[in-house]
Scaffold this active site. Structure first.
Site: not given
Length: 403
Positions: A135, A204, A229-230, A378
């Site tokens: 990312f 990560d 938050y995922k 996605r």
């Protein structure tokens, strides 16, 4: 739709209903607030709202802040929230208590981990290996950390990262699951390879924690970071976390020695003395409103085994790929997510022409995923609230979009 495809659709819907009826996790959907008529497959970007968060947050605002005011730092446990909530996250990433501290953003925690990791590494090492498909923010932070620590960034393909590790490697930064493709990388093997050459490994976990077993302690990971938050459903901008393995805690030297990480914060001394344990990963005053919303959100995991979540995740993504093959005309989409279970996270990424427009049309029809440039759709599958009927509908709707 032809007679054959009508039969196929009926069969898939029937199977989806049977799978949902047999699903032991299906009842967990009641722990979340989801809009009617929507299939939500974007939990890999923002998890759904756990049902208890609204009331818990209202109490934090109205009573803990509004009535108790500053007393809540003690009486409501605000001061100890980063460690307490870290211990709630710990079992979800395979860590014993006392090794996870919550606070700051993923980027800030990554900076702490990379510079702190470099300071743990043996002197004279020169390289920071970084996942070449990472990312973007991870890459930006790694570049800054490398400059500060006197290291050179070396981009590596995670599938070949072990070959690049040598006696000059100080730190290795890898993503457990690739954010774009959904590829799951081999954390046990890559961690062992890093340890074999004496390097410090930082993982990560943003796209794996809450979706599959991680095993930080079991596999002797040194440091790890992740967002909440995922798949952990902590809410937009929820604080991230930092894992510091117990064996490294006494030597971990954070590059951000804030007063909250001090051994005696309220002594207000001019010299810094790091706190014991993972607490030394704290920096400034905790963001209490979002932190306590996260604490309530994690209640959705009560009694849930990550292994069961992983099994359902694989079943959902298998079924989705089968449904896409049945509903979408051949050649219009291509899966870039590995078919092999050992290489798949909890999302399916499909490449197609006009992907941005296709996703916009899906969202207009009540199927919410997301788009990554230039051509990737996605779909994130959160087993706590996504079912097989949702999965079949999403694939069928994608077929309708393609006519």
């Amino acid at each position: 739709m032809s007679e054959t495809s009508e039969d196929t659709a009926t069969d898939l819907r029937t199977r989806a209903a049977a799978l949902d009826a047999a699903d032991e996790l299906a009842k967990l959907r009641e722990r979340f607030t989801l809009p009617d008529g929507v299939v939500y497959l974007d939990g890999n970007s923002l998890g759904a709202l756990p049902a208890g968060v609204a009331a818990a947050t209202a109490d934090v605002v109205a009573r803990q802040w509004g009535e108790l005011l500053i007393r809540s730092w003690d009486e409501s446990g605000w001061w100890t929230a980063p460690e307490r909530i870290g211990d709630k996250i710990a079992p979800l990433v395979g860590a014993a208590p006392g090794q996870v501290v919550v606070g700051d953003s993923t980027s800030v925690n990554l900076f702490k981990a990379l510079v702190g990791g470099a300071r743990l590494a043996a002197p004279g090492r020169t390289k920071l290996l970084v996942d070449s498909a990472t990312f973007p923010t991870d890459g930006y932070i790694a570049g800054s950390a490398a400059r500060l620590a006197g290291l050179t960034v070396v981009p590596v393909d995670p599938s070949r990262a072990a070959e690049a590790m040598d006696a000059d490697t100080a730190v290795v930064l890898l993503n457990h699951v690739d954010y774009r493709s959904g590829r799951l990388h081999d954390l046990p093997a890559l961690t062992a390879a890093a340890r074999a050459v004496g390097a410090v490994v930082v993982w990560d976990l943003c796209h794996s924690a809450g979706a599959l077993p991680v095993g930080l302690d079991e596999h002797d990971v040194d440091l790890a970071v992740g967002c909440t938050y995922k798949y952990l459903n902590g809410g937009p901008g929820a604080p991230a976390y930092l894992y510091i393995a117990a064996r490294h805690q006494d030597a971990f030297d954070s590059p951000l020695p804030g007063w909250n990480g001090h051994a005696d914060p309220f002594a207000m001394t001019p010299d810094y003395e790091a706190a014991r344990g993972a607490t030394r990963g704290r920096v400034g005053t905790p963001d209490i409103l979002s932190m306590l919303a996260l604490e309530s959100a994690l209640d959705a995991w009560d009694g849930v085994a990550v292994e069961a979540v992983r099994a359902k995740s694989l079943a959902l993504t298998d079924f989705f790929l089968e449904c896409v093959a049945a509903y979408v005309p051949h050649g219009l989409v291509e899966s870039v997510t590995p078919a092999e279970h050992e290489h798949r996270g909890s999302q399916v990424s499909l490449r197609c022409a006009n992907a941005r427009e296709v996703m916009g049309e899906l969202i207009a029809r009540g199927v919410i995923g997301d788009f990554r440039a230039p051509d990737v759709l996605r779909f994130g599958f959160t087993p706590l609230y996504v079912g097989f009927a949702d999965t079949e509908r999403a694939a069928r709707t994608l077929g309708h979009v393609f006519g």
